[in-house]
Scaffold this active site. Structure first.
Site, PDB file in Angstrom:
ATOM      1  N   ASP A 128      16.635   8.575  -7.914  1.00 37.89           N
ATOM      2  CA  ASP A 128      16.318   8.017  -6.740  1.00 37.89           C
ATOM      3  C   ASP A 128      16.672   6.626  -6.635  1.00 37.89           C
ATOM      4  OD1 ASP A 128      14.969   7.905  -4.225  1.00 37.89           O
ATOM      5  OD2 ASP A 128      12.794   7.722  -4.818  1.00 37.89           O
ATOM      6  N   VAL A 180      -1.142  -2.158  -4.214  1.00 43.42           N
ATOM      7  CA  VAL A 180      -0.544  -2.775  -5.182  1.00 43.42           C
ATOM      8  C   VAL A 180      -1.089  -4.103  -5.231  1.00 43.42           C
ATOM      9  CG1 VAL A 180       1.923  -3.505  -6.292  1.00 43.42           C
ATOM     10  CG2 VAL A 180       1.663  -1.181  -5.361  1.00 43.42           C
ATOM     11  N   VAL A 191       0.762  -1.202  -0.027  1.00 40.98           N
ATOM     12  CA  VAL A 191      -0.098   0.158  -0.011  1.00 40.98           C
ATOM     13  C   VAL A 191       0.765   1.256   0.085  1.00 40.98           C
ATOM     14  CG1 VAL A 191      -1.765   1.218   1.197  1.00 40.98           C
ATOM     15  CG2 VAL A 191      -1.477  -1.367   1.474  1.00 40.98           C
ATOM     16  N   GLY A 192       0.471   2.162  -0.864  1.00 46.26           N
ATOM     17  CA  GLY A 192       1.307   3.564  -0.715  1.00 46.26           C
ATOM     18  C   GLY A 192       0.327   4.607  -0.961  1.00 46.26           C
ATOM     19  N   GLY A 193       0.784   5.718  -0.937  1.00 48.96           N
ATOM     20  CA  GLY A 193       0.031   7.006  -1.192  1.00 48.96           C
ATOM     21  C   GLY A 193      -0.597   6.858  -2.449  1.00 48.96           C
ATOM     22  N   GLY A 225      -1.856   4.326  -3.685  1.00 48.16           N
ATOM     23  CA  GLY A 225      -2.936   3.463  -3.841  1.00 48.16           C
ATOM     24  C   GLY A 225      -2.322   2.123  -3.373  1.00 48.16           C
TER      25      GLY A 225
END
Ligand SMILES: *[C@@H]1O[C@H](CO)[C@@H](O)[C@H](O)[C@H]1NC(C)=O
Ligand SMILES: *[C@@H]1O[C@H](CO)[C@@H](O)[C@H](O)[C@H]1NC(C)=O
Ligand SMILES: *[C@@H]1O[C@H](CO)[C@@H](O)[C@H](O)[C@H]1NC(C)=O
Ligand SMILES: *[C@@H]1O[C@H](CO)[C@@H](O)[C@H](O)[C@H]1NC(C)=O
Ligand SMILES: *[C@@H]1O[C@H](CO)[C@@H](O)[C@H](O)[C@H]1NC(C)=O
Ligand SMILES: *[C@@H]1O[C@H](CO)[C@@H](O)[C@H](O)[C@H]1NC(C)=O
Ligand SMILES: *[C@@H]1O[C@H](CO)[C@@H](O)[C@H](O)[C@H]1NC(C)=O
Ligand SMILES: *[C@@H]1O[C@H](CO)[C@@H](O)[C@H](O)[C@H]1NC(C)=O
Ligand SMILES: *[C@@H]1O[C@H](CO)[C@@H](O)[C@H](O)[C@H]1NC(C)=O
Length: 879
Positions: free
Chosen positions: A656, A546, A540-542, A544
């Site tokens: 990055d 996965v 889960v991430g900002g 949404g």
């Protein structure tokens, strides 16, 4: 606790939206205003029909003039063609042929040609060379649509011309196959004819500011049309019904210092005053590219754009301006240089002095003749602060730019662009692209995704962003014309109507990207993920969640689903598609496709069975990697980065690089991921410019802070940190340690200098690295961490050194020396690895949430029944 906390960092914008370069053909029919004469939109060789945007194309049969023609249908529909109209059908001419169109005399017209160089039965597209003339004006000669499309990495090409008013009520357009090539033929898929107002007047001649060039009676070819500092604007969003397409300027930026995106506050309306609304759409004026907030930095550079053009022509450059930040005269005063000459002389540019107010647009035209001295076939536009009038700020801004080529003695034709070597090679390896077999293997699916846009494979070539100065020294380019593409795919979306404007990524997506990767339907995605079943969630991430999933019955994928409420997500989404779809390399994670339908946005990636590199180095519940495996992984990652830096025509900076962005497939092949180098929008609420630079603490290049200039050496620095991370098995930053140890870079460097590095390496590696290898490796990592970018090695050097290390390691193990180095699945350690590997594993997410928390530390309770790990890069926020 850190994959490195993500930081928001208002410094400089580096937007990597790529290749938003293509003219497209969408739009409303431009019969605006009723009594205006309607434009013609013709699909050649068919009865016409509707394209994916609902635009109607008519048959060309009413306008056939003299000569013979044949109608043919392409046997292959490129994935970037979302509808068959107008590209699948063509009218082919083996002899001279002309169309005759009724026009209004003394009126200026756009004429646009659409060419889809594909496989037509009975014709070999490689043999097609032809000329096109409009009345007596030569528009194209010896034109090969196939070569042009290949060079520009587009499936199809659109050419736009503005024809000067003539005293006649008919326009004859003549196609003539070249007589120099046997079997040559001409063809065309679509023709548009759009009446326009008188768009041109006189332009100041660069270098002769007291003279002006009269462009009002010129015939022109549109070379570039950019919404500087803004987004792609499709034809149906153009102002005045002129159906122009505006592209992002980023691919043309030259040099590392690229300023910021400046945006007019939403509260202020763009007021055209005396300017006709067809000058340019509001969005062009609302956004611009300006310099940073730091006077000293601004004094040290010019905002610079570079364009490849054809020699022996005069060009008119229309610069669009609108002040978005300042209100008074003499606050922002700047010089405009075109090919090193001051274009705006006395007084220098002061937009408020020109327009009177913030939010009031204007434009200025300049003309320049480009002759054919070697290495001269380019236009360099630069803007930088002027000190003459002692302005309040040292800054400059540009909002929009158009470059037109003017005819000389009734000719507008230039040479075909040259296909780069890399493209030719890519072409060879993707010859499958025109086959229409159903794809069954993963490779084919990916190949198919790259699609008939053919050459695309390795082709970042054209689309890249941050140029490396030394590569662009005039003269080092080939002297043939090789401009960046502007015209090409249609920006289309069959689902537009169902998506609300704001979150409609298709409106941001360059058509090219859409063409390069596969577009999945929502039902396909739902099926792959059992309707987004929670048990399929792997992170889960900002952005949404996965999910893992299986497409086409066998293709394992990771699906990143966006959270529709996140605007951040939209940018991320677009950037990632733009970037990834164009890059294919063994050591880069492949984007297979995307889905955007009914407010859903998903990105579909290759399945990375073994997760992130970090998961295999520390805080692990897995067997420890042998030194040799680590070296091989580092080498793979270095290859991926080396490709980014040098494999394409221009340098791509990852920005990055870190261990969570190096993923491993089921064969332990390292793949660099996360190119979501996002451009995060300025803060509209406050109407001021704030941009966000991404990067992760612990990996950020200190020089980048100091100079605010991004170079590929920033990646080298981060990679140096990765090398130490791999060696020492600890995070780049660990605040729970004593102060001098918090930063791995500092700690490793101080130990290297004291000769005590051996003390801090991964205990599992102690005594297992042969000293020569250790020395080489740490020397390399140390050099990467040099304070000044200039002292750092190139990725190629790093790669060479790592390979040398590996050789040392291999030679010593084949000598049977004591140092052990386990082959994959070979030595005892590896067999232990294997048994452990088959154990159910907890998923360890590689997501960063834009906060200090890091999921890596705590395995989530999802996907506990999988032996393999899905891992996908999500860097939702904190760019
Ligand atoms: C088309 O022509 C090119 C060059 O003339 C040739 O190399 C190629 O084999 C031809 N293709 C076919 C299918 O005949
Ligand atoms: C430009 O014009 C010169 C002089 O007419 C001619 O020799 C040269 O070949 C032309 N260059 C190109 C690229 O057409
Ligand atoms: C900006 O460009 C002009 C023209 O090429 C040049 O004379 C000037 O030195 C440049 N300024 C900086 C700071 O590089
Ligand atoms: C323009 O200036 C750049 C550096 O500012 C220089 O490298 C280049 O040679 C100049 N070009 C011309 C045509 O004078
Ligand atoms: C036509 O274009 C091809 C490909 O760019 C080039 O090789 C050839 O020399 C050109 N022929 C003429 C007559 O200009
Ligand atoms: C493509 O499909 C058509 C019709 O489905 C078939 O006739 C043709 O042989 C196929 N071409 C290739 C290269 O498979
Ligand atoms: C185009 O215009 C429509 C309607 O005004 C708007 O919703 C959409 O966002 C615009 N698209 C772009 C790319 O500007
Ligand atoms: C490793 O061994 C090969 C063959 O013996 C030799 O050619 C190579 O130079 C050696 N490499 C190193 C780094 O010693
Ligand atoms: C995980 O295991 C449970 C029970 O064994 C099963 O119901 C579920 O479908 C499995 N999930 C996946 C993603 O394989």
């Amino acid at each position: 606790m850190y994959t490195g906390s993500r930081i928001l960092f208002p410094v400089v914008i580096v937007s990597l939206l790529l290749c938003v370069l293509l003219l497209n053909a969408i739009g409303v029919s431009c019969a605006r205003g009723g009594k205006e004469e309607a434009s013609l939109t013709l699909s050649c060789g068919t009865n016409g029909g509707m394209d994916a945007d609902g635009r109607n194309w008519d048959s060309d049969s009413k306008y056939l003039g003299s000569g013979e023609s044949k109608t043919v249908r392409a046997t292959f529909q490129d994935p970037s063609l979302l509808s068959q109209v107008p590209y699948m059908d063509a009218r082919v001419f083996t002899k001279e042929f002309s169309y005759k169109f009724p026009i209004t005399s003394k009126k200026r017209y756009w004429v646009r040609f659409h060419f889809y160089p594909s496989t037509y039965p009975g014709f070999n597209i490689s043999n097609s060379y032809f000329s096109v003339a409009a009345n007596d004006i030569n528009l194209l000669s010896n034109f090969s649509a196939a070569i042009t499309a290949q060079a520009l990495t587009q499936a199809y090409i659109v050419r736009e011309y503005s024809l000067a008013p003539v005293d006649s009520d008919s326009l004859t357009i003549t196609f003539k196959p070249s007589d120099k090539y046997p079997g040559s033929f001409a063809f065309v898929n679509g023709i548009e004819l759009v009446p326009t107002p008188d768009l041109f007047d006189s332009a100041t001649m660069v270098g002769f500011s007291d003279q002006s060039f009269d462009a009002s009676s010129g015939n022109m070819q549109t070379m570039f049309r950019l919404n500087v500092g803004g987004n792609y604007i499709p034809a149906n969003n153009d102002s005045g019904g002129l159906l122009r397409t505006w592209y992002d300027d980023v691919p043309y930026l030259f040099g590392a210092a690229i300023g910021l995106n400046a945006v007019l506050s939403k509260k202020i309306k763009v007021d055209y005053k005396d300017l006709p609304d067809y000058a340019a759409p509001v969005d062009v004026y609302r956004t611009g590219r300006s310099m940073g907030p730091d006077k000293a930095v601004n004094l040290g550079y010019n905002l610079t754009w570079l364009f490849q053009v054809d020699a022996n022509f005069t060009y008119v450059m229309r610069l669009h301006f609108c002040e978005v930040e300042f209100e008074r005269i003499n606050q922002r005063v700047f010089n405009i240089y075109i090919n090193n000459q001051t274009a705006q002389v006395d007084p220098p540019a002061d937009i408020i002095a020109w327009t009177g107010d913030k939010g009031v647009p204007t434009y200025k035209d300049y003309s320049i003749y480009i002759d054919d001295k070697p290495g001269d076939e380019q236009i360099i536009l630069a803007i930088g602060p002027s000190l003459d009038t002692k302005p309040e700020y040292f800054n400059s801004i540009l909002n929009g730019l158009e470059i037109f080529k003017i005819d000389t003695s009734k000719n507008l034709a230039g040479p075909n662009p040259q296909v780069s070597d890399m493209l030719s090679k890519a072409e060879l390896t993707s010859t499958k692209s025109f086959s229409n077999e159903s794809s069954s293997s993963t490779i084919q699916v990916i190949g198919g995704a790259a699609g008939g846009a053919a050459a695309i494979g390795l082709v970042a070539a054209i689309c890249i962003v941050v140029y490396q100065r030394k590569k662009r020294v005039p003269g080092t380019d080939t002297h043939t014309s090789s401009w960046l593409p502007i015209y090409g795919h249609s920006q289309t979306s069959g689902t537009k109507s169902t998506i609300s404007g704001k979150s409609n990524p298709s409106s941001h997506l360059s058509a090219m990207a859409q063409g390069l990767c596969r577009r999945f339907s929502l039902p396909e995605i739902r099926q792959a993920t059992k309707n987004f079943d929670e048990s399929y969630v792997i992170g889960v991430g900002g952005f949404g969640k996965v999910y893992k999933g299986v497409l086409d019955g066998k293709l394992k994928v990771a699906i990143k689903r966006s959270n529709p409420s996140s605007e951040q997500g939209v940018n991320e989404f677009v950037t990632e598609i733009e970037m990834l779809s164009k890059l294919r390399h063994k050591h880069l994670v492949s984007l297979i496709g995307f889905c955007e339908q009914d407010e859903e946005m998903c990105l579909v990636y290759d399945y990375m069975a073994l997760g992130t590199l970090r998961e295999h180095i520390y805080n692990i519940k897995k067997p420890h990697l042998s030194w040799k495996q680590r070296l091989e992984i580092c080498i793979g990652a270095a290859r991926g980065l080396h490709y980014l830096h040098t494999g394409a025509k221009y340098t791509i900076i990852h920005r990055d690089v870190k261990t969570t962005n190096i993923l491993l497939d089921e064969n332990w092949v390292a793949k660099v991921s996360d190119f979501g180098l996002s451009k995060t929008g300025p803060n509209m609420e406050h109407g001021h410019v704030s941009t966000v630079v991404k990067g992760s603490f612990g990996y950020l290049d200190p020089e980048y802070f100091r100079r605010q200039q991004l170079t590929e050496k920033s990646d080298i620095y981060s990679f140096g940190v990765v090398l130490f991370e791999v060696l020492c098995a600890r995070p780049a930053l660990n605040p729970s340690l004593p102060k001098e140890q918090v930063s791995l870079a500092d700690w490793a460097l101080s130990n290297t200098r004291k000769g005590t590095l051996e003390n801090i390496i991964d205990p599992h590696l102690k005594g297992k690295i042969i000293p020569e290898c250790m020395k080489k490796f740490s020397d390399t990592a140390e050099k990467c961490l040099s304070d000044n970018g200039i002292d750092r090695p190139s990725m190629g050097d790093v790669l060479w050194n790592l390979e040398f290390c590996l050789q040392l390691e291999e030679n010593s193990s084949s000598d049977g020396s004591s140092s052990r180095s386990s082959r994959r699945g070979g030595s005892d350690e590896s067999s232990e690895d294997l048994s452990l590997r088959n154990r159910p594993q907890l998923h360890i997410s590689s997501l960063s949430l834009g906060s200090d928390s890091d999921l890596d530390e705590e395995p989530e309770e999802v996907d506990t029944n999988n032996t393999a790990i899905f891992s996908q890069i999500v860097n939702p926020t904190g760019r």
